[in-house]
Scaffold this active site. Structure first.
Site, PDB file in Angstrom:
ATOM      1  CD  GLU A 164     -28.434   2.459   4.782  1.00  0.00           C
ATOM      2  OE1 GLU A 164     -28.917   1.880   5.765  1.00  0.00           O
ATOM      3  OE2 GLU A 164     -28.557   3.697   4.581  1.00  0.00           O
ATOM      4  CB  CYS A 165     -28.786   3.641  -1.849  1.00  0.00           C
ATOM      5  SG  CYS A 165     -29.744   4.156  -3.291  1.00  0.00           S
ATOM      6  CB  ALA A 166     -24.468   5.748  -3.110  1.00  0.00           C
TER       7      ALA A 166
END
Length: 458
Positions: free
Chosen positions: A340-342
């Protein structure tokens, strides 16, 4: 089982920037110093404030987000997180009545607001007032907040950033006029400001000893200037639902315990406590590691890469070439990977010109544009997390972007309708890999965790 309800106070404000985090964190720490065991909570999806809450409380900070998990799960999650504690402190989000903005039509609602969560908990609201610029007219502001919604009880105010004894006197008189008690008066002290960056405060895990010092200073400030006995007396809750139980959410699990590696450390600080609890309940042996310096845990059958600030640590992430190779091999072998994201940025080919894992053939760069908001998303295909067509509530929060929304061999992870029309396709799915910018709360989709652990067993 049904738990006795831990009494709570909800720390709210008329608007963002009023000092809720300083007051809430300091109150948690001050109550703990005074001998109370304190359960810390944050309304909304924010990952950073709970880190400071956790430092102050000596136990994990947790989130209460009606958008991400549903209103019906708030009370059970509250009982789970507050179990065995004397009192709970719940920090609100934005202004007291600010809720979700509908992505499709830009209409505002009370969903996700501090007021909604306070109502579910049956807890009083302590309103933090940024006193700068306020005088007698504060009475009108407080009258409006006290009467706007009869289901919300304003139990008192804490006057923050008060400039002088004369200023305090005028403000107390304004509060008296509307019958709202003053629980504390906090002076203006700029040295208590915690360093921030582009998405808010610097996470406590990154801020290290300075974060501990800041929490200690906040605790001392609130202990000195707020009446803790009155706050404890004010705290109440009417929650009577059964406590949330991760084992019930994911069902029975088999005897085998696959190793699920979960990235942590300074670059991957965005996560919910319930995520690990659900993984363990589903039968996983969760091993946390730091991608800045560690190799992949031995025997890892699956990988969780949560959110965080990889752009602040790109050089060190790129330097750990052994781990990058291990992650590539894990992905090539079809192992389930939830990013997720990072985590998505880590799986990209590069981040700000620094080589990343190269699992997904896209390049990422940090920019000035903030992408922020809730998303009503649908899974576009089957994956190690979800079946195609599954609907979820998620949240985006980033200033990075990718050079392409597609990559060879990958299908899209999510689709949703943005406010300006059309359809948005986001994220990447192939084999066991599920990577996207969208943050989700595992307690809102517990079956996805069971599915993920089953994929690790396979």
């Amino acid at each position: 089982m049904v738990s006795s309800s831990t009494p709570a106070v909800v720390i709210a404000a008329p608007a963002s920037g009023s000092g809720k985090t300083t007051v809430a964190t300091g109150l948690i720490g001050a109550l703990r110093r005074a001998g109370s065991s304190v359960a810390p909570f944050k309304v909304g999806p924010d990952y950073i404030d709970p880190g400071y809450h956790g430092l102050a409380a000596g136990r994990p900070g947790r989130n209460l987000d009606t958008v991400l998990v549903g209103a019906d799960r708030i009370a059970p999650l509250y009982n789970h997180g507050a179990a065995g504690c004397d009192v709970a402190v719940v920090e609100g989000v934005m202004g007291l009545f600010d809720g979700k903005i509908d992505e499709a039509n830009s209409q505002a609602s009370a969903e996700g607001s501090t007021a909604q969560v306070a109502g579910i908990l049956g807890a009083p609201v302590v309103l933090v007032i940024d006193a700068r610029g306020h005088s007698q007219s504060l009475a009108a502001v407080l009258h409006g907040f006290a009467t706007y919604d009869a289901s919300v009880r304003i139990g008192g105010v804490i006057l923050n950033r008060v400039g002088s004894a004369r200023h305090e006197q005028v403000l107390r008189h304004a509060c008296d006029k509307v019958g709202i008690p003053v629980l504390g008066v906090v002076p203006r002290l700029a040295e208590l400001e915690v360093p921030s960056r582009h998405l808010g405060l610097i996470p406590a895990a990154e801020h290290g000893a300075a974060a501990v010092a800041a929490v200690d200073a906040m605790s001392e400030l609130i202990a000195t200037h707020v009446d803790l006995d009155v706050v404890r007396t004010l705290a109440t809750s009417t929650v009577s639902e059964a406590s949330w139980d991760p084992a019930v959410e994911v069902g029975d699990h088999r005897a085998s315990r696959p190793v699920v590696a979960m990235a942590g450390g300074p670059a991957f600080t965005f996560g919910y406590a319930e995520h690990r609890e659900l993984l363990v309940a589903a039968g996983a042996d969760v091993q946390v590691f730091d991608p800045l310096k560690d190799e992949l845990p031995s025997g890892a059958a699956a990988l969780v890469l949560p959110g965080g600030f990889p752009e602040e640590h790109a050089v060190d992430l790129a330097s750990n070439t052994v781990l990058l190779q291990q992650v590539r091999a894990l992905a090539d072998g079809g192992a389930p990977i939830h990013a997720e994201c990072a985590g998505l940025l880590y799986l990209a080919r590069s981040l700000d010109g620094h080589e990343m894992a190269g699992v997904i053939g896209v390049d990422a760069r940090f920019g000035k544009k903030l992408t922020l908001g809730y998303r009503a998303a649908v899974a576009l295909g089957d994956s190690s997390l979800l079946e195609a067509g599954t609907r979820v509530a998620g949240h985006e929060f980033h200033r990075t972007s990718l050079d392409s929304e597609s990559a060879d061999g990958y299908a899209g992870a999510w689709g949703w309708r943005p406010w300006d029309g059309g359809t948005k396709r986001e994220g990447f799915v192939r084999g066991g890999v599920h990577a996207s910018y969208l943050h989700t709360h595992p307690a809102g989709q517990p079956t996805s965790i069971a599915r993920f652990v089953d994929a690790a067993r396979a």
